[in-house]
Design a protein around this motif. Structure first.
Motif, mmCIF file in Angstrom:
data_model
loop_
_atom_site.group_PDB
_atom_site.id
_atom_site.type_symbol
_atom_site.label_atom_id
_atom_site.label_comp_id
_atom_site.label_asym_id
_atom_site.label_seq_id
_atom_site.Cartn_x
_atom_site.Cartn_y
_atom_site.Cartn_z
ATOM 1 N N ASP A 244 0.966 -1.813 -0.004
ATOM 2 C CA ASP A 244 -0.152 0.014 0.264
ATOM 3 C C ASP A 244 0.901 1.887 -0.145
ATOM 4 O O ASP A 244 0.338 2.185 -1.051
ATOM 5 N N PHE A 245 1.906 1.075 0.372
ATOM 6 C CA PHE A 245 3.138 2.430 0.257
ATOM 7 C C PHE A 245 3.092 2.758 -0.439
ATOM 8 O O PHE A 245 3.933 4.107 -0.771
ATOM 9 N N PHE A 246 3.375 1.369 -1.640
ATOM 10 C CA PHE A 246 4.278 1.867 -3.000
ATOM 11 C C PHE A 246 3.311 2.123 -3.289
ATOM 12 O O PHE A 246 3.737 2.818 -4.306
ATOM 13 N N VAL A 247 1.708 1.851 -3.174
ATOM 14 C CA VAL A 247 0.590 2.524 -4.623
ATOM 15 C C VAL A 247 1.153 3.933 -4.001
ATOM 16 O O VAL A 247 0.679 4.311 -4.840
ATOM 17 N N ILE A 252 3.959 1.419 -7.323
ATOM 18 C CA ILE A 252 3.183 1.270 -8.280
ATOM 19 C C ILE A 252 1.917 1.973 -8.668
ATOM 20 O O ILE A 252 1.491 2.800 -8.148
ATOM 21 N N GLY A 253 2.082 1.123 -10.222
ATOM 22 C CA GLY A 253 1.188 2.786 -11.178
ATOM 23 C C GLY A 253 0.022 1.877 -12.447
ATOM 24 O O GLY A 253 -1.070 2.206 -12.233
ATOM 25 N N ASN A 254 0.061 0.260 -11.803
ATOM 26 C CA ASN A 254 -1.144 -0.055 -12.323
ATOM 27 C C ASN A 254 -1.873 -0.010 -12.037
ATOM 28 O O ASN A 254 -1.979 -0.331 -10.625
ATOM 29 N N CYS A 256 -5.185 -1.831 -11.668
ATOM 30 C CA CYS A 256 -5.787 -3.668 -11.337
ATOM 31 C C CYS A 256 -5.097 -3.674 -9.988
ATOM 32 O O CYS A 256 -5.484 -4.640 -8.838
ATOM 33 N N VAL A 257 -3.191 -4.240 -9.877
ATOM 34 C CA VAL A 257 -3.082 -4.013 -8.734
ATOM 35 C C VAL A 257 -3.254 -2.860 -7.703
ATOM 36 O O VAL A 257 -2.988 -3.717 -6.403
ATOM 37 N N GLN A 258 -3.465 -2.059 -8.374
ATOM 38 C CA GLN A 258 -3.382 -0.937 -7.500
ATOM 39 C C GLN A 258 -4.779 -0.774 -6.032
ATOM 40 O O GLN A 258 -5.254 -0.732 -5.094
ATOM 41 N N LYS A 259 -5.855 -1.876 -7.424
ATOM 42 C CA LYS A 259 -7.503 -1.230 -6.970
ATOM 43 C C LYS A 259 -7.341 -3.360 -5.943
ATOM 44 O O LYS A 259 -7.676 -2.795 -4.616
ATOM 45 N N VAL A 260 -6.363 -4.482 -5.753
ATOM 46 C CA VAL A 260 -6.256 -5.444 -5.540
ATOM 47 C C VAL A 260 -5.220 -4.983 -4.053
ATOM 48 O O VAL A 260 -6.008 -6.240 -3.119
ATOM 49 N N ILE A 261 -4.798 -4.208 -4.079
ATOM 50 C CA ILE A 261 -3.736 -4.117 -2.989
ATOM 51 C C ILE A 261 -4.934 -2.673 -1.828
ATOM 52 O O ILE A 261 -4.626 -3.316 -0.923
#
Length: 326
Positions: A244-247, A252-254, A256-261
């Motif tokens: 979450d910190f990297f989001v 982290i820019g993707n 879909c990955v952001q949503k999951v995280i």
């Protein structure tokens, strides 16, 4: 794929509001009751009660901030000023890491009393007080980066998960996350697991007396319960925290990955808050004094003593007033 509507971040505020509402009443009643029990039995219980009192205070501090969190997640706006927002945000992390610290202290103390009773008994209750004060200082200072890295935006009246994060470079992010994970989760986990392992090994000793065996089982029950609460409440958060910190720092820019995280982190945050109403359950099922204090007979005796003390005080007040009147 990145711009698809299926990858937009979901609105998690209603879930936060529901979870915190469910935690509020049991956490408030349970921890208030725990403080009452431990205060009444402080002189006759084992010294671990000092750490349990501090654990209950940490939980109660977070519970008292939940009404403001619930209000924000229901209304979507913060009307109480940036200072109070940062204080409530800060208390969340102080509670979590103070709970981790005192769970470790309880586990270590039970282990020392079991394995090294004479050495442990040489340190009086004052040692527990010093350890508690030192723990609070370390936790309060160590949690300062959490609010300091957040930017309060009074123009939009946002708070908590909606607070923007200051942008930091990748090397600084990795260093901060690594230190936080190592000191706040990995090291406490290893300590609790070590205490559990050594206690289990002591149960296998053939020369243990039946009384010692009973004490060992009680100690193991307490330590394993602390380990279970530690893993369930704080394990998922410390897995999701670096992600979450990297989001939030845009490492982290993707989408879909952001949503999951984001969803995983929301669940982890709710589990971390759950410890506020789980800890009183630990006290009840692993502490004989706690159950005895809440037994019907002890409860009646306590109420009768309180009523008798109140009656005597009122009688003295009446006699004093009569004397003054004469």
């Amino acid at each position: 794929m990145t711009n698809s509507s299926t990858c937009t971040e979901p609105d998690l505020k209603p879930y936060y509001a529901i979870t915190y509402t469910c935690i509020l009443v049991p956490g408030l009643i349970g921890n208030t009751l725990a403080l009452w029990v431990f205060y009444g039995y402080m002189k006759e219980t084992k010294r671990a009660v000092i750490f349990m009192i501090n654990l209950a205070i940490a939980d109660l501090a977070q519970v008292l901030s939940l009404p403001l969190r619930i209000f924000y997640y229901l209304t979507g706006t913060w009307e109480f000023g940036g200072g109070l927002c940062m204080l409530c945000f800060y208390l969340k992390y102080v509670n979590m890491y103070a709970s981790i610290y005192f769970l470790v202290c309880i586990s270590v103390q039970r282990y020392l009393f079991l394995m090294h009773p004479f050495r442990a008994s040489s340190c009086k209750r004052l040692c527990d007080v010093y350890a508690s004060v030192a723990g609070w200082l370390v936790v309060c200072v160590g949690c300062l980066p959490f609010p300091l890295l957040r930017l309060q935006n009074d123009a939009t009246n946002t708070c908590f998960v909606d607070l923007p994060v200051e942008q930091v470079d990748l090397s600084t992010s990795l260093a901060m996350v690594s230190v936080g994970e190592l000191l706040g989760f990995v090291t406490p986990l290893l300590i609790i697991l070590y205490c559990s392992w050594k206690t289990v090994l002591s149960l296998r000793e053939k020369n243990s007396a039946s009384r010692d065996l009973g004490e060992k089982k009680k100690a193991l029950k307490m330590i394993l319960t602390c380990a279970l609460v530690f893993l369930i409440c704080f394990g998922p958060y410390h897995i999701s925290f670096p992600l979450d910190f990297f989001v939030k720092t845009e490492q982290i820019g993707n989408k879909c990955v952001q949503k999951v995280i984001s969803v995983f982190h929301a669940v982890a945050l709710c589990l971390a808050s759950l410890n506020s109403c789980v800890d009183p359950v630990i006290y009840y099922f692993t502490t004989d004094e706690f159950r005895r204090r809440l037994s019907r007979q002890d409860l009646q005796d306590s109420i009768q003593l309180h009523s008798l003390a109140s009656t005597r005080k009122n009688s003295k007040d009446v006699l004093r007033k009569d004397a003054v009147g004469c």
